[in-house]
Motif scaffolding. Structure first.
Motif, PDB file in Angstrom:
ATOM      1  N   HIS A   1      -8.107   0.765   0.399  1.00 56.36           N
ATOM      2  CA  HIS A   1      -7.996  -0.687   0.556  1.00 56.36           C
ATOM      3  C   HIS A   1      -9.059  -1.113   1.564  1.00 56.36           C
ATOM      4  CE1 HIS A   1      -3.743  -0.904  -1.100  1.00 56.36           C
ATOM      5  NE2 HIS A   1      -3.877   0.394  -0.855  1.00 56.36           N
TER       6      HIS A   1
ATOM      7  N   ASP B   1      -2.600   6.055   1.289  1.00 58.21           N
ATOM      8  CA  ASP B   1      -3.842   5.343   0.990  1.00 58.21           C
ATOM      9  C   ASP B   1      -4.758   5.278   2.209  1.00 58.21           C
ATOM     10  OD1 ASP B   1      -3.153   4.863  -1.623  1.00 58.21           O
ATOM     11  OD2 ASP B   1      -2.448   2.805  -1.277  1.00 58.21           O
TER      12      ASP B   1
ATOM     13  N   HIS C   1       1.951   5.633   8.998  1.00 54.79           N
ATOM     14  CA  HIS C   1       1.033   5.733   7.849  1.00 54.79           C
ATOM     15  C   HIS C   1       0.318   7.082   7.883  1.00 54.79           C
ATOM     16  CE1 HIS C   1      -1.317   4.025   4.586  1.00 54.79           C
ATOM     17  NE2 HIS C   1      -2.392   4.571   5.129  1.00 54.79           N
TER      18      HIS C   1
ATOM     19  N   TYR D   1       0.852  -1.183   0.000  1.00 59.05           N
ATOM     20  CA  TYR D   1       0.000   0.000   0.000  1.00 59.05           C
ATOM     21  C   TYR D   1       0.891   1.236   0.000  1.00 59.05           C
ATOM     22  CZ  TYR D   1       1.264  -0.643   4.889  1.00 59.05           C
ATOM     23  OH  TYR D   1       1.975  -0.858   6.050  1.00 59.05           O
TER      24      TYR D   1
ATOM     25  N   MET E   1      -7.075   3.110   4.535  1.00 63.48           N
ATOM     26  CA  MET E   1      -7.155   1.700   4.933  1.00 63.48           C
ATOM     27  C   MET E   1      -8.448   1.512   5.721  1.00 63.48           C
ATOM     28  SD  MET E   1      -4.234   0.912   3.591  1.00 63.48           S
ATOM     29  CE  MET E   1      -3.553  -0.639   4.194  1.00 63.48           C
TER      30      MET E   1
ATOM     31  N   HIS F   1      -1.699  -6.419  -4.556  1.00 68.87           N
ATOM     32  CA  HIS F   1      -2.448  -5.494  -3.719  1.00 68.87           C
ATOM     33  C   HIS F   1      -2.219  -4.058  -4.188  1.00 68.87           C
ATOM     34  CE1 HIS F   1      -2.259  -8.632  -0.243  1.00 68.87           C
ATOM     35  NE2 HIS F   1      -3.124  -8.952  -1.182  1.00 68.87           N
ATOM     36  N   HIS F   2      -3.294  -3.337  -4.327  1.00 67.47           N
ATOM     37  CA  HIS F   2      -3.224  -1.926  -4.678  1.00 67.47           C
ATOM     38  C   HIS F   2      -4.534  -1.288  -4.257  1.00 67.47           C
ATOM     39  CE1 HIS F   2      -5.892  -2.923  -8.020  1.00 67.47           C
ATOM     40  NE2 HIS F   2      -5.032  -3.868  -8.365  1.00 67.47           N
ATOM     41  N   ALA F   3      -4.609   0.026  -4.351  1.00 66.14           N
ATOM     42  CA  ALA F   3      -5.851   0.704  -3.984  1.00 66.14           C
ATOM     43  C   ALA F   3      -7.006   0.131  -4.805  1.00 66.14           C
ATOM     44  CB  ALA F   3      -5.714   2.194  -4.231  1.00 66.14           C
TER      45      ALA F   3
END
Length: 341
Positions: free
Chosen positions: A289, A182, A208, A178, A184, A330-332
């Motif tokens: 995500h 982003d 984060h 991530y 979460m 995994h990505h947005a």
């Protein structure tokens, strides 16, 4: 959240070849043999038990030897011998004598204390115990169901008591990759919050910058075992949001209640846009995500070829909103969910 794992064959106590030894195995182990079995197989100690309700508790368990490194979101099995006393008020169990010396195990997601005693952030790797958030299952789902095996025994244990803790920590429900900005979004029901606590703590500890949102739907506010800890963290971190959503409080049911909000199910809140309002974030696929853990009906996974339920869970709703759960990277815009059924 608890996860089912394949049953393992537990070693029985050494069997004597003498007639008297064979006869002893035809009856449950007595007090002396029970202690011998504990000494032989138990490898961890309950260091603290925190009860929230009669049927909900946190168990902090310290293994005799440190476990190998593992990731937030993973799980492992804990267990007790079938010889241990069951809590009164739970379903009676018909236990074959051949299983009287066996160990019953069940896997649980590893939670996180969130706060140290001094009020600072506590991650799962900053303490020397593992925390489990567990519901007492008193009865099977219906009259034909087998009696629940572990929790009626576990809830009879307290600090200082010994248990079995498996050495292998496993599971693919992970944070993955991530970007630091982003959003979460962690959606859970009941004890499905456990892995989300561990994941959120890691995000906070590593700086984060994006929004970190945990939304947990429970019946009553008292079922939010970590609410106080979340409230402290919200004061410490501007990008942290915890939403305790209920379905059976008076304001959920009584339309004449001054604060009536209706039943706060995650699916309805998401589709109405109310969840985004409460989170203070658009929750858009381009930068969000999503993580799902808890009641399978909330998650909404439908096996290939099966009929879709009348009331869809979060997965089809998220797909309709532009999210994807069938990607390898995994990505947005990615949805991860704990599949434990």
């Amino acid at each position: 959240m608890s996860a089912s794992i394949p049953s393992k064959k537990s070693p029985a106590s050494p069997q004597s070849e003498s007639p008297s030894g064979q006869a002893a195995l035809l009856s449950p182990p007595g007090a002396e043999e029970q202690q011998q079995l504990r000494d032989q197989y138990y490898n961890a100690t309950i260091v603290e038990r925190i009860d929230l309700t009669e049927d909900l508790a946190k168990f902090r368990i310290r293994p005799d030897e440190p476990l190998p490194p593992f990731e937030p979101g993973q799980y492992l099995a804990i267990g007790l011998g079938n010889w241990e006393k069951r809590l009164s008020g739970t379903q009676e169990e018909e236990l074959p004598i051949k299983k009287a010396r066996k160990i019953v195990r069940r896997a649980y997601s590893i939670s996180c204390p969130l706060l140290h005693a001094d009020g600072t952030l506590a991650t799962q790797d900053s303490v020397d115990y593992l925390e489990f958030y567990i519901t007492l299952v008193r009865h099977g789902e219906n009259a034909a169901s087998k009696a629940p095996a572990l929790t009626p025994r576990l809830f009879g244990k307290n600090a200082g008591d010994r248990v079995v803790m498996e050495r292998k920590v496993t599971g693919k429900y992970l944070l993955g990759s991530y970007d630091p900005d982003d959003t979460m979004l962690f959606l859970g029901t009941g004890t499905g919050e456990a892995p989300h606590n561990a994941m959120a703590a890691k995000l906070l500890a590593t700086g984060h910058r994006g929004r970190i949102i945990i939304a947990t739907s429970v019946r009553y506010r008292r079922d939010c075992a970590y609410r106080n800890e979340h409230e402290v963290l919200m004061q410490q971190y501007d990008n942290y949001v915890y939403l305790a959503l209920t379905t059976r409080e008076e304001e959920n049911i009584r339309t004449d209640h001054p604060n009536f909000v209706g039943k706060q199910y995650l699916q309805a809140l998401f589709t109405s846009g109310r969840l985004a309002e409460l989170a203070g974030d658009p929750l858009a696929p381009m930068n969000t995500h999503v993580f799902l853990c808890g009641n399978p009906a909330m998650i909404g996974y439908v096996p290939p070829g099966a009929d879709a339920p009348e009331n869809p869970g979060m997965l089809p709703l998220l797909r309709a909103a532009g999210f994807h759960d069938d990607v390898q990277e995994h990505h947005a815009g990615t949805v991860r969910f704990e599949k434990y059924w």
